[in-house]
Write an enzyme that holds these catalytic residues in place. Structure first.
Site, mmCIF file in Angstrom:
data_model
loop_
_atom_site.group_PDB
_atom_site.id
_atom_site.type_symbol
_atom_site.label_atom_id
_atom_site.label_comp_id
_atom_site.label_asym_id
_atom_site.label_seq_id
_atom_site.Cartn_x
_atom_site.Cartn_y
_atom_site.Cartn_z
ATOM 1 N N SER A 48 -15.160 1.778 9.568
ATOM 2 C CA SER A 48 -14.952 3.220 9.817
ATOM 3 C C SER A 48 -13.512 3.687 9.629
ATOM 4 O O SER A 48 -13.247 4.882 9.556
ATOM 5 C CB SER A 48 -15.403 3.575 11.236
ATOM 6 N N THR A 69 -21.121 0.066 8.978
ATOM 7 C CA THR A 69 -21.119 0.887 10.191
ATOM 8 C C THR A 69 -22.365 1.779 10.224
ATOM 9 O O THR A 69 -22.992 2.028 9.188
ATOM 10 C CB THR A 69 -19.895 1.823 10.201
ATOM 11 N N ASP A 149 -31.818 17.143 20.767
ATOM 12 C CA ASP A 149 -31.609 16.776 19.361
ATOM 13 C C ASP A 149 -32.203 17.886 18.494
ATOM 14 O O ASP A 149 -33.342 17.785 18.011
ATOM 15 C CB ASP A 149 -32.270 15.409 19.070
ATOM 16 N N ARG A 213 -18.121 9.808 18.410
ATOM 17 C CA ARG A 213 -16.830 9.879 17.735
ATOM 18 C C ARG A 213 -15.920 10.754 18.603
ATOM 19 O O ARG A 213 -16.391 11.725 19.215
ATOM 20 C CB ARG A 213 -16.943 10.504 16.336
ATOM 21 N N ASP A 237 -15.427 5.430 25.075
ATOM 22 C CA ASP A 237 -15.168 4.336 24.137
ATOM 23 C C ASP A 237 -14.490 4.869 22.880
ATOM 24 O O ASP A 237 -13.806 4.124 22.183
ATOM 25 C CB ASP A 237 -16.495 3.651 23.762
ATOM 26 N N GLU A 242 -7.787 8.938 17.734
ATOM 27 C CA GLU A 242 -7.735 7.507 17.376
ATOM 28 C C GLU A 242 -6.946 7.356 16.082
ATOM 29 O O GLU A 242 -7.046 8.227 15.213
ATOM 30 C CB GLU A 242 -9.167 6.964 17.141
ATOM 31 N N HIS A 259 -13.075 1.687 21.307
ATOM 32 C CA HIS A 259 -14.072 1.864 20.231
ATOM 33 C C HIS A 259 -14.726 0.520 19.893
ATOM 34 O O HIS A 259 -14.718 0.084 18.745
ATOM 35 C CB HIS A 259 -13.409 2.499 18.986
ATOM 36 N N GLY A 262 -20.004 -0.751 19.861
ATOM 37 C CA GLY A 262 -20.919 -1.358 18.883
ATOM 38 C C GLY A 262 -20.515 -2.758 18.459
ATOM 39 O O GLY A 262 -21.052 -3.284 17.478
HETATM 40 N N1 NAD Z 1 -18.671 3.541 19.567
HETATM 41 C C1 NAD Z 1 -19.236 2.781 18.667
HETATM 42 O O1 NAD Z 1 -18.904 1.616 18.520
HETATM 43 C C2 NAD Z 1 -20.340 3.338 17.804
HETATM 44 C C3 NAD Z 1 -21.310 2.452 17.302
HETATM 45 C C4 NAD Z 1 -22.349 2.990 16.543
HETATM 46 C C5 NAD Z 1 -22.409 4.347 16.283
HETATM 47 N N2 NAD Z 1 -21.443 5.172 16.755
HETATM 48 C C6 NAD Z 1 -21.496 6.620 16.498
HETATM 49 O O2 NAD Z 1 -22.693 7.125 17.084
HETATM 50 C C7 NAD Z 1 -23.314 8.020 16.181
HETATM 51 C C8 NAD Z 1 -24.800 8.052 16.446
HETATM 52 O O3 NAD Z 1 -25.379 6.805 16.134
HETATM 53 P P1 NAD Z 1 -26.951 6.658 15.879
HETATM 54 O O4 NAD Z 1 -27.184 5.254 15.488
HETATM 55 O O5 NAD Z 1 -27.719 7.127 17.047
HETATM 56 O O6 NAD Z 1 -27.139 7.633 14.652
HETATM 57 P P2 NAD Z 1 -28.478 8.292 14.124
HETATM 58 O O7 NAD Z 1 -28.147 8.922 12.821
HETATM 59 O O8 NAD Z 1 -29.592 7.305 14.174
HETATM 60 O O9 NAD Z 1 -28.801 9.453 15.184
HETATM 61 C C9 NAD Z 1 -28.020 10.604 15.363
HETATM 62 C C10 NAD Z 1 -28.912 11.688 15.962
HETATM 63 O O10 NAD Z 1 -28.087 12.812 16.285
HETATM 64 C C11 NAD Z 1 -28.845 13.978 15.992
HETATM 65 N N3 NAD Z 1 -27.973 15.140 15.870
HETATM 66 C C12 NAD Z 1 -27.262 15.556 14.799
HETATM 67 N N4 NAD Z 1 -26.578 16.682 15.101
HETATM 68 C C13 NAD Z 1 -26.858 16.982 16.391
HETATM 69 C C14 NAD Z 1 -26.447 18.008 17.281
HETATM 70 N N5 NAD Z 1 -25.606 18.986 16.909
HETATM 71 N N6 NAD Z 1 -26.902 17.989 18.557
HETATM 72 C C15 NAD Z 1 -27.761 17.011 18.965
HETATM 73 N N7 NAD Z 1 -28.214 16.032 18.152
HETATM 74 C C16 NAD Z 1 -27.751 16.007 16.880
HETATM 75 C C17 NAD Z 1 -29.588 13.620 14.711
HETATM 76 O O11 NAD Z 1 -30.692 14.469 14.493
HETATM 77 C C18 NAD Z 1 -29.985 12.176 14.988
HETATM 78 O O12 NAD Z 1 -31.259 12.085 15.589
HETATM 79 C C19 NAD Z 1 -22.927 7.478 14.786
HETATM 80 O O13 NAD Z 1 -22.958 8.485 13.805
HETATM 81 C C20 NAD Z 1 -21.537 6.962 15.008
HETATM 82 O O14 NAD Z 1 -20.589 7.953 14.748
HETATM 83 C C21 NAD Z 1 -20.403 4.688 17.501
HETATM 84 O O1 DEZ Z 2 -20.275 3.713 13.386
HETATM 85 C C1 DEZ Z 2 -20.254 2.553 13.799
HETATM 86 O O2 DEZ Z 2 -21.074 1.682 13.433
HETATM 87 C C2 DEZ Z 2 -19.255 2.151 14.841
HETATM 88 O O3 DEZ Z 2 -18.467 3.204 15.250
HETATM 89 C C3 DEZ Z 2 -18.484 0.950 14.411
HETATM 90 O O4 DEZ Z 2 -18.726 -0.068 15.350
HETATM 91 C C4 DEZ Z 2 -17.041 1.223 14.323
HETATM 92 O O5 DEZ Z 2 -16.335 0.050 14.136
HETATM 93 P P1 DEZ Z 2 -15.252 -0.074 12.960
HETATM 94 O O6 DEZ Z 2 -15.982 0.214 11.703
HETATM 95 O O7 DEZ Z 2 -14.199 0.951 13.201
HETATM 96 O O8 DEZ Z 2 -14.787 -1.477 13.046
#
Ligand code: NAD
Ligand code: DEZ
Length: 402
Positions: A48, A69, A149, A213, A237, A242, A259, A262
């Protein structure tokens, strides 16, 4: 077929084992990947922290871009498709890891504040791969859960009654957990979704969990919401700004981590495997690398955890169990030390915490020996924390107490 030149972020695990049979792999820090590095590559594999935009991909030899990611906000997919460059990412790869994290963070904070978690109402904003897992697990622990959602509510009319509006969620939830992608355009844009108005509409005493994010929240809105408004705890997280989050937010957060929600090893390896399979498909080559061996090398398939005393209050008991698998307090302590660093050092220290993250396994890798457990534990432990229960007496010789 000539050997491919594969340029990869050094933080993608097992990239040599997976991609080595397809070409020559060069590793580099993700934030340092430049257009001239990409100029000398046929395949680009990022995480990312690499902004994949039109100027980075001027190279006309590029045959594939992959991001290990779930999130794709760092990738200009329109620029890639204009150039006809196939793109793949890893949807769902680390969703279980994030759900483990959220449950552990909630149990950690609940235990510290003497809160019986099932008395809280959890509002899940974004119910895709990650949010739906968090919702199911919170329900399994006995919390009331509200799902928001709007894209799914619109596209899946048959499920529309499962979802509530953001306004309704804000009126009823006292824990809000964010699981949306970061988007800047369209009817459901999420950048600064949590602005001053939304924060003002929250219930007094709300816990705000952000693993999506950093830019989904507006920094000053949550800052004021915590100091003078309805937010009683930030469990963060991901951070505005960032890789150098503001020191006051780090200090004031109830849970602060860099962060890594995941970052369970299983989820990261799954990300590598998904990119490898996608590249093999593009090249029309058989996928021969399987991650089973590397996953087995780092832990036995199932570890057995000691159950805490069944006489404990349920939230404390679940917390004791969860933290044997994942001690979130360690991540929190390491992150908190960053608050005293000046910005440049803070950014480096943040990146270092992520680069050197210790191996953590998903909770579904763990079993709880059932000998002394009460029957009522069965459902929350196996569905909420996704640990399996083992049959009485069958596992006592393998018990592992951490
Ligand atoms: N902190 C981490 O390590 C980490 C790890 C994985 C993912 N993430 C973040 O989490 C996000 C979500 O992951 P996911 O696997 O559930 O993705 P996903 O694409 O499976 O689900 C995202 C959901 O959000 C919904 N959505 C979009 N806009 C919206 C809004 N304005 N209001 C409400 N819902 C809305 C979508 O319809 C979808 O169902 C990723 O895009 C990524 O940025 C962070
Ligand atoms: O979107 C994701 O999958 C997560 O935010 C992911 O874990 C971020 O980790 P990075 O790619 O920054 O190592």
């Amino acid at each position: 077929m000539p050997s491919l030149r594969i340029l990869a972020d050094e933080n993608i695990p097992h990239v040599h084992e997976a991609f080595g049979t397809l070409g020559t792999v060069t590793l580099t820090p993700g934030r340092a990947i430049s257009a001239s590095d990409v100029q000398a590559a046929d395949v680009l594999l990022v995480r990312s922290v690499t902004e994949v935009n039109a100027s980075l991909i001027q190279n006309h030899a590029l045959q594939f871009v992959g991001s290990a990611t779930i999130g794709t906000d760092h990738v200009n997919q329109a620029a890639l498709s204009q150039r006809g460059i196939p793109f793949a990412h890893a949807p769902g790869s680390n969703a279980d890891s994030v759900a483990d994290y959220v449950l552990t963070a909630l149990l950690h904070h609940a235990t510290r504040t003497g809160t019986d978690l099932p008395t809280r109402t959890v509002g899940v904003v974004g119910c895709g791969n990650t949010g739906r897992r968090v919702a199911r697990r919170c329900e399994a622990l006995g919390c009331r859960v509200l799902r928001n959602d709007p894209p799914r509510a619109k596209n899946e009319p048959e499920h529309a009654d499962q979802f509530v509006s953001l306004d309704t969620l804000l009126q009823k939830a006292n824990i809000i957990s964010l699981h949306v992608p970061l988007t800047t355009g369209g009817p459901h844009a999420t950048r600064h979704l949590l602005d001053t108005n939304v924060v003002a509409a929250m219930q007094p005493g709300t816990w705000l969990v952000n693993t999506s994010r950093g830019a989904v929240v507006e920094a000053n809105a949550v800052r004021h919401g915590l100091r003078d408004g309805p937010i009683s705890a930030l469990l963060f997280d991901v951070w505005p700004g960032e890789p150098a989050p503001a020191p006051d937010l780090i200090r004031d957060a109830a849970v602060a981590t860099p962060h890594i929600a995941g970052y369970a090893y299983d989820g990261k390896v799954r990300g590598t495997h998904m990119l490898y399979q996608a590249l093999c498909d593009v090249l029309d080559r058989p996928a021969t690398w399987q991650p089973n061996e590397v996953l087995a090398a780092h832990a036995p398939d199932t570890w057995h955890l000691a159950p805490p005393s069944a006489r404990w209050p349920r939230t404390e008991a679940w917390h004791a169990l969860a933290q044997q698998a994942y001690t979130i307090a360690d991540d929190d302590r390491r992150m908190r030390a960053l608050a005293s660093h000046p910005p440049e050092e803070r950014a480096k220290a943040f990146a270092d915490l992520r680069r050197t993250y210790p191996i953590r396994r998903e909770m579904n890798r763990y079993a709880v020996a059932a000998d002394s457990l009460l029957a009522e534990w069965h459902q929350p432990v196996s569905a909420g924390l996704t640990m399996q229960l083992t049959v009485p007496g069958a596992t006592s010789s393998h018990m592992r107490s951490t």
